[in-house]
Design a protein around this motif. Structure first.
Motif, short mmCIF file in Angstrom:
data_model
loop_
_atom_site.label_atom_id
_atom_site.label_comp_id
_atom_site.label_asym_id
_atom_site.label_seq_id
_atom_site.Cartn_x
_atom_site.Cartn_y
_atom_site.Cartn_z
N LEU A 66 0.69 -1.23 -0.02
CA LEU A 66 -0.04 -0.16 0.06
C LEU A 66 0.76 1.23 -0.02
O LEU A 66 0.64 2.29 -0.68
CB LEU A 66 -0.87 0.00 1.31
CG LEU A 66 -2.15 -1.12 1.32
CD1 LEU A 66 -2.86 -1.05 2.39
CD2 LEU A 66 -3.17 -0.82 0.18
N LEU A 67 2.03 1.33 0.86
CA LEU A 67 2.88 2.62 0.83
C LEU A 67 3.54 2.52 -0.28
O LEU A 67 3.81 3.75 -0.97
CB LEU A 67 3.76 2.21 2.00
CG LEU A 67 2.93 2.42 3.23
CD1 LEU A 67 4.37 2.01 4.24
CD2 LEU A 67 2.62 3.73 3.74
N GLY A 68 3.83 1.39 -1.25
CA GLY A 68 4.56 1.59 -2.62
C GLY A 68 3.47 2.23 -3.34
O GLY A 68 4.07 2.83 -4.36
N LYS A 69 2.25 2.00 -3.49
CA LYS A 69 1.43 2.51 -4.31
C LYS A 69 1.43 4.03 -3.89
O LYS A 69 1.09 4.77 -4.88
CB LYS A 69 0.00 1.81 -4.11
CG LYS A 69 -0.25 0.39 -4.84
CD LYS A 69 -1.41 -0.07 -4.88
CE LYS A 69 -1.64 -1.38 -5.65
NZ LYS A 69 -3.00 -1.74 -5.67
N GLU A 70 1.37 4.40 -2.72
CA GLU A 70 1.29 5.71 -2.45
C GLU A 70 2.50 6.47 -3.03
O GLU A 70 2.55 7.64 -3.35
CB GLU A 70 1.52 5.96 -1.05
CG GLU A 70 -0.16 5.48 -0.27
CD GLU A 70 -1.22 6.28 -0.89
OE1 GLU A 70 -1.10 7.56 -1.10
OE2 GLU A 70 -2.49 5.57 -1.15
N ILE A 71 3.56 5.74 -2.97
CA ILE A 71 4.82 6.32 -3.58
C ILE A 71 4.76 6.86 -4.83
O ILE A 71 5.16 7.98 -5.51
CB ILE A 71 6.09 5.60 -3.18
CG1 ILE A 71 6.59 5.34 -1.96
CG2 ILE A 71 7.33 5.88 -4.15
CD1 ILE A 71 7.78 4.69 -1.54
N LYS A 72 4.11 5.71 -5.95
CA LYS A 72 3.75 5.97 -7.18
C LYS A 72 2.75 7.03 -7.43
O LYS A 72 2.95 8.11 -8.57
CB LYS A 72 3.46 4.72 -7.95
CG LYS A 72 4.53 3.47 -7.71
CD LYS A 72 3.89 2.42 -7.98
CE LYS A 72 4.74 1.07 -8.10
NZ LYS A 72 4.39 -0.14 -8.49
N LYS A 73 2.06 7.23 -6.41
CA LYS A 73 0.94 8.23 -6.85
C LYS A 73 1.58 9.72 -6.53
O LYS A 73 1.26 10.68 -7.29
CB LYS A 73 -0.10 8.05 -5.80
CG LYS A 73 -0.96 7.06 -6.00
CD LYS A 73 -2.21 6.85 -5.09
CE LYS A 73 -3.17 5.65 -5.33
NZ LYS A 73 -4.29 5.38 -4.32
N VAL A 74 2.40 9.74 -5.42
CA VAL A 74 3.31 10.99 -5.27
C VAL A 74 3.99 11.38 -6.31
O VAL A 74 4.25 12.76 -6.91
CB VAL A 74 4.05 10.98 -4.08
CG1 VAL A 74 4.78 12.07 -3.75
CG2 VAL A 74 2.88 10.60 -2.84
N ILE A 75 4.96 10.28 -6.95
CA ILE A 75 5.78 10.81 -8.14
C ILE A 75 5.01 11.09 -9.30
O ILE A 75 5.39 12.11 -9.97
CB ILE A 75 6.43 9.27 -8.34
CG1 ILE A 75 7.32 8.93 -7.51
CG2 ILE A 75 7.31 9.62 -9.80
CD1 ILE A 75 8.20 7.60 -7.64
N ALA A 76 3.73 10.35 -9.52
CA ALA A 76 2.97 10.95 -10.60
C ALA A 76 2.40 12.38 -10.36
O ALA A 76 2.57 13.17 -11.53
CB ALA A 76 1.75 10.15 -10.76
N SER A 77 1.86 12.96 -9.25
CA SER A 77 1.40 14.04 -8.95
C SER A 77 2.40 15.30 -8.81
O SER A 77 2.46 16.24 -9.63
CB SER A 77 0.45 13.84 -7.73
OG SER A 77 1.36 13.90 -6.82
N ARG A 78 3.67 14.74 -8.17
CA ARG A 78 4.48 16.00 -8.02
C ARG A 78 5.55 16.04 -9.12
O ARG A 78 6.03 17.21 -9.61
CB ARG A 78 4.99 15.83 -6.66
CG ARG A 78 4.40 15.84 -5.54
CD ARG A 78 5.19 15.53 -4.25
NE ARG A 78 6.19 16.52 -4.01
CZ ARG A 78 7.03 16.48 -2.87
NH1 ARG A 78 6.90 15.75 -1.79
NH2 ARG A 78 8.09 17.18 -2.82
N LEU A 79 6.02 15.01 -9.68
CA LEU A 79 7.24 14.75 -10.53
C LEU A 79 6.57 14.89 -11.85
O LEU A 79 6.92 15.84 -12.86
CB LEU A 79 7.93 13.85 -10.51
CG LEU A 79 9.03 13.63 -11.45
CD1 LEU A 79 10.06 14.93 -11.02
CD2 LEU A 79 10.01 12.50 -11.08
N ILE A 80 5.59 14.08 -12.30
CA ILE A 80 5.05 13.94 -13.70
C ILE A 80 4.05 15.21 -14.08
O ILE A 80 4.14 15.90 -14.97
CB ILE A 80 4.49 12.78 -13.99
CG1 ILE A 80 5.65 11.59 -13.78
CG2 ILE A 80 3.87 12.77 -15.45
CD1 ILE A 80 6.70 11.57 -14.38
#
Length: 270
Positions: free
Chosen positions: A163-177
């Motif tokens: 679940l935390l790994g999925k949250e990391i990907k969401k943050v990468i998508a929102s902040r970086l991408i």
């Protein structure tokens, strides 16, 4: 385990094996040649990425259980559930971190930070957390690095780690991408996530996240010395000018920047 439909003699000769009847224990060829007819057990066949599909099914089931356990009022955006960011804009609970959303409490988060600092930093010393920095401090100062540390150190609780790994990907998508943010904190969090990505699901996407980390390092100008020539040549119409008259004047790298550069090189070369 079921038996093969072809006996060993017919399989060795690469011919069709036909039984006289369904109840017969000998095929027609072995009966005609007066040979012992032996059927072997069937082996296990490769079923593709069955393990990944099972993991995805378990993750979806866990998400469904978590969603059902939350009260109905928490799923609806209301003035009581809304918070304000630095710009004064209201945001709902979907923008809150994993502590505020109840994934884990601060005591568990502190234990994960201690595990990362004492045990895991020895194996990947390129992103270190000072001894005086607590979990609340790291959460406030570097929230993405805080999330990456929690996901990496939660290996004893696999459902929580996924679940935390999925949250990391969401943050990468929102902040970086989507947001196009470039910050040193994002680079540190990406390095931690990449270093311990074998704990995460689908590690074969490692190269995609590694390229994002390399791009962050280039955007932060960490791929060159602090005082370097201008990275872009300005458009000039005067014939009399020199190209060596402009330099970047910035402070020298600290220990954290030096560790991040070496860590990015280490991950790229292994």
């Amino acid at each position: 385990m079921p038996l093969s439909s072809t006996c060993q003699n017919c399989a060795k000769s690469k011919v069709r094996c036909v039984r006289n009847s369904e109840e017969s224990d000998i095929c027609s060829r072995c009966a005609r040649l007066n040979k012992q007819c032996v059927y072997r057990e069937t082996g296990r066949r490769f079923k593709g990425f069955k393990k990944d599909r099972q993991i995805e099914a378990l993750e979806s089931r866990i998400n469904e259980l978590v969603a059902n356990s939350e009260p109905t009022s928490s799923k609806q955006t209301s003035p009581g559930n809304a918070t304000c960011n630095s710009n004064g804009e209201e945001t709902d609970q979907t923008t809150m971190d994993v502590i505020s959303r109840g994934f884990l409490n601060m005591k568990t988060a502190q234990s994960f930070v201690d595990i990362y600092r004492t045990d895991m930093t020895l194996h990947f010393p390129f992103v270190s957390i000072p001894p005086q920095v607590t979990a609340p401090d790291l959460r406030q100062q570097k929230p993405f690095l805080f999330l990456a540390v929690l996901a990496s150190a939660a290996y004893s609780n696999m459902p929580l780690q996924r679940l935390l790994g999925k949250e990391i990907k969401k943050v990468i998508a929102s902040r970086l991408i989507t947001g196009g943010e470039v910050s040193f904190e994002l680079l540190q969090g990406m390095l931690v996530f990449l270093a311990w990505s074998h704990y995460q699901s689908r590690p074969h996407r490692y190269t995609q996240f590694l390229q994002l980390a390399i791009g962050l390092m280039v955007e932060l100008r960490l791929d060159r010395p602090p005082q370097t020539k201008t990275w872009k040549t300005a458009l000039r119409f005067n014939k009399e000018y020199t190209l060596d008259d402009e330099e970047y004047i910035r402070p020298s790298w600290g220990l954290d920047e030096q560790r991040a550069v070496v860590g990015c090189y280490y991950l790229s070369s292994t």
